[in-house]
Design an enzyme around this catalytic site. Structure first.
Site, short mmCIF file in Angstrom:
data_model
loop_
_atom_site.label_atom_id
_atom_site.label_comp_id
_atom_site.label_asym_id
_atom_site.label_seq_id
_atom_site.Cartn_x
_atom_site.Cartn_y
_atom_site.Cartn_z
N ALA A 1 37.06 -20.86 -58.70
CA ALA A 1 37.33 -22.10 -57.97
C ALA A 1 38.82 -22.38 -57.97
CB ALA A 1 36.57 -23.27 -58.59
N ASP A 2 39.23 -23.21 -57.04
CA ASP A 2 40.60 -23.69 -57.02
C ASP A 2 40.59 -25.13 -56.54
OD1 ASP A 2 43.49 -22.70 -57.37
OD2 ASP A 2 43.54 -23.86 -55.50
N THR A 3 41.42 -25.95 -57.15
CA THR A 3 41.47 -27.37 -56.82
C THR A 3 42.91 -27.78 -56.59
OG1 THR A 3 39.51 -27.79 -58.18
CG2 THR A 3 40.89 -29.70 -57.64
N ALA B 1 37.73 -25.65 -53.75
CA ALA B 1 36.99 -24.53 -53.16
C ALA B 1 36.32 -23.74 -54.27
CB ALA B 1 37.92 -23.62 -52.37
#
Length: 196
Positions: A76-78, A113
């Site tokens: 994930a990436d935030t 994401a």
């Protein structure tokens, strides 16, 4: 692949984030942890949504290359977005203070994401949330920095920690703001045949 095999398929979390590990455990998944090490520099003029999706996909791909096709790799990436600018993790106290002065009294967007890589295939989903901060005094900003909570977090705050004191309201996904949108994660896993 049989249902019995899919429900016991090994899951790898491509992140060192204790928050993402906690969120997966919340939905009954205890993954192995294998942090991804990639270049996280945004491309010139890259849209924020494209950036977080690309980061999630590249993290999953980097870790998937270390395993067979049988594992499921979750990454994930935030990012915190203010006035179409990506606010990453604060580099130092000065960067954090500047960031928080801008966030004070404003609404910002949090894009998170999640990517799932398995059997040579990748799937991604994007969560978009809005967060409203109350007005924050300089003394509060300095005191918050001293807690060390902001140092490893996009936008310099954690909704699940003391940073919650600054949040008037949110619209969207609490888990997405925390770093791993669980609805989207569940959708990707179920589409891949994993029984939750």
């Amino acid at each position: 692949m049989s249902e019995a095999h899919l429900s016991t398929q090994r899951i790898i979390l491509a992140s060192a984030s204790p928050r993402r590990l906690e969120l997966l455990r919340q939905i009954g998944i205890s993954p192995d942890v294998h942090p991804a090490h990639i270049d996280e520099t945004p491309f010139d003029d890259e849209a924020a949504a494209d950036y977080v999706i690309r980061m999630a996909r590249e993290k999953a791909a980097a870790v998937a290359s270390c395993y067979t096709a049988n594992e499921m790799i979750i990454s994930a990436d935030t990012s915190v977005i203010l006035d179409n600018r990506i606010l990453g993790k604060p580099r130092d106290a000065e960067d954090f203070i500047s960031m928080f002065i801008q966030l004070s009294g404003c609404m910002h967007e949090v894009l998170s994401a999640v990517s799932l890589a398995t059997d040579g295939r990748h799937g991604e989903m994007l969560s978009s949330s809005r967060v409203w901060f109350r007005d924050i005094s300089e003394a509060e900003i300095l005191a918050y920095w001293e807690t060390n909570e902001p140092t490893d977090k996009a936008g310099g705050y954690g909704i699940q920690g003391k940073g919650a004191l600054f949040i008037e309201k949110i619209e969207g996904s609490y888990s997405g703001i925390m770093g791993l949108p669980l609805y989207e994660t569940g959708q990707l896993l179920q589409r891949a045949g994993y029984k939750l």
